[in-house]
Design a protein around this motif. Structure first.
Motif, short mmCIF file in Angstrom:
data_model
loop_
_atom_site.label_atom_id
_atom_site.label_comp_id
_atom_site.label_asym_id
_atom_site.label_seq_id
_atom_site.Cartn_x
_atom_site.Cartn_y
_atom_site.Cartn_z
N ASP A 144 0.68 -1.10 0.04
CA ASP A 144 -0.12 0.02 0.01
C ASP A 144 0.94 1.19 -0.03
O ASP A 144 2.08 1.31 0.74
N PRO A 145 0.55 2.39 -0.85
CA PRO A 145 1.37 3.45 -1.03
C PRO A 145 1.45 4.29 0.30
O PRO A 145 2.62 5.05 0.47
N GLU A 146 0.52 4.21 1.22
CA GLU A 146 0.50 4.88 2.51
C GLU A 146 1.15 4.04 3.48
O GLU A 146 1.76 4.54 4.47
N THR A 147 0.66 2.93 3.97
CA THR A 147 1.00 2.00 4.79
C THR A 147 1.66 0.80 4.62
O THR A 147 1.80 0.12 5.65
N ARG A 166 6.22 0.16 0.87
CA ARG A 166 5.53 1.03 -0.02
C ARG A 166 6.12 1.62 -1.21
O ARG A 166 5.36 2.06 -2.37
N SER A 212 4.91 0.13 -4.27
CA SER A 212 3.51 0.03 -4.56
C SER A 212 3.10 0.01 -5.89
O SER A 212 1.67 -0.26 -6.23
#
Ligand SMILES: [Zn+2]
Length: 305
Positions: free
Chosen positions: A137-140, A144, A147
C-alpha cells in the motif's frame, strides 16, 4: 608487491567465477519443489514453495516460503514466465519470500498483470488482497516503495489478487495460454484460512495438499480415487503420543488420505527434522493404510510428469 597483486587478481577472479549451473528441471511438464522444509531453520531446506514447469517455463509458483527466493534463482525461474502465483495460506513458512520474489521480478521487463491466488481472510489472518496491501500500500505498506505492484505504475506489473472463500467449491483458475487449470480446495488448518490446489495440465494432475489436519474430509472426498500423478503431502509431525496436533496430519492420517486418493506417487515435503529423525516410524504409520509409491522431496527435487 607482485605477489600481492597476483593474490588480489586471484580473489577478484574467484568473485567473478560463474555461479553453479541451474538445477534444471527438464521436460515438457514437471513439478519442482523449491523448498522442502518447514518453519524452523534447521538445515538445507527452505520453506514451502514449488514450480510447475510447462515447456521449460516456470508457469506457476505454488507458495513462496522462507528461503524460496534462493531456490527460485537456483532453479532458473524467470518472472516473465509466470501465469499465476498461488498461495495456500499466510503462515510465514509459506509466504515470507513473496515480497522478495516480486522484488526480484521488478527487475524483469514483465508488464503483464499477474494473478495471485490465495485464501479469503478471517479474524486471525488477512486474505490475499489485504496481505498484498500490507506489503505494498502506498501509504501504509511495509514495502510502500514497491506500491507500483498494486496499480501497475512505475514499470511494475499489476498484481491481481484472487480471493478464495474458505468454504464450498471454488471456481478453477484457468490460463488460456498454457491450458493450465488450478482448482483451489479449502482445507482445515486450525484457525488459518488454508487451501489445497489441484493442478491440471495436458491430462496430468498434481495435488498440493498444503498444510491440513485430519479433519479435511471434504478434500479427501473431492479427490477420492481421482488418481493424481502426484500427491504432495506435508511431513510435519511424528507419529506417537505427545506430539503437536491440530494443524497437520500425523503420518497415519497421511496414509489414510493417500490410500483414499490413490496417487501414482506420494511426495512427502514440508519435511521437519522432528519428523525426519523418526521417519521409519512415520513411514510404518503411513504404510498401515497406503502401499503405493512414496518418496521424500529435497529442495530442488524435480518430478517429470
Ligand atoms: Zn501452516
Amino acid at each position: 608487491m607482485p605477489r600481492l597483486a597476483i593474490g588480489l587478481a586471484t580473489s577478484i577472479w574467484a568473485l567473478a567465477a560463474p555461479l553453479p549451473a541451474h538445477a534444471a528441471c527438464e521436460g515438457p511438464l514437471a513439478v519442482q519443489i523449491l523448498g522442502s522444509g518447514g518453519p524452523i531453520a534447521e538445515g538445507p531446506r527452505a520453506g514451502s514453495s514449488a514450480i510447475i514447469w510447462i515447456d521449460g517455463k516456470a508457469a506457476a509458483v505454488i507458495d513462496t516460503g522462507s528461503g524460496a527466493f534462493v531456490r527460485y534463482g537456483q532453479a532458473g525461474a524467470r518472472f516473465e514466465d509466470h501465469r499465476v502465483i498461488a498461495l495456500t495460506h499466510f503462515h510465514a513458512d509459506h509466504a515470507a519470500d513473496l515480497a522478495a520474489i516480486l522484488n526480484s521480478g521488478s527487475f524483469s521487463d514483465r508488464s503483464e498483470k499477474l494473478p495471485i491466488l490465495g485464501p479469503q481472510g478471517n479474524a486471525h489472518f488477512p486474505g490475499v488482497g489485504a496481505h498484498l496491501r500490507a506489503l505494498f500500500d502506498p501509504e501504509t505498506g511495509a514495502f510502500r516503495y514497491l506500491s507500483g505492484f498494486l496499480d501497475g505504475t512505475t514499470g511494475k506489473p499489476m498484481l491481481v489478487p484472487v480471493e478464495i472463500p474458505a468454504e464450498g467449491p471454488a471456481a478453477p483458475f484457468a490460463d488460456a495460454l498454457t491450458g493450465l487449470t488450478i482448482t483451489p480446495v479449502p482445507v482445515q488448518h486450525g484457525v488459518v484460512p488454508a487451501l489445497a490446489y489441484v493442478i491440471e495440465i495436458r491430462g496430468k494432475m498434481v495435488v498440493f495438499a498444503g498444510d491440513q489436519n485430519e479433519f479435511s474430509e471434504d478434500f479427501v472426498a473431492i479427490l477420492s480415487r481421482r488418481r493424481p500423478d502426484l500427491l504432495i503431502a506435508h511431513n510435519v509431525i511424528p507419529q506417537g503420543e505427545g506430539q503437536p496436533r491440530g494443524l497437520h496430519r500425523p503420518p497415519s492420517s497421511i496414509g489414510e488420505m493417500a490410500a483414499a486418493i490413490n496417487p501414482r506417487l506420494l511426495v512427502l515435503s514440508h519435511n521437519m527434522q522432528r519428523a525426519l529423525v523418526r521417519q521409519s516410524e512415520g513411514e510404518a504409520a503411513i504404510r498401515q493404510a497406503y502401499q503405493g509409491p512414496m518418496t521424500i522431496a529435497d529442495d530442488l527435487s524435480c518430478y517429470a510428469l
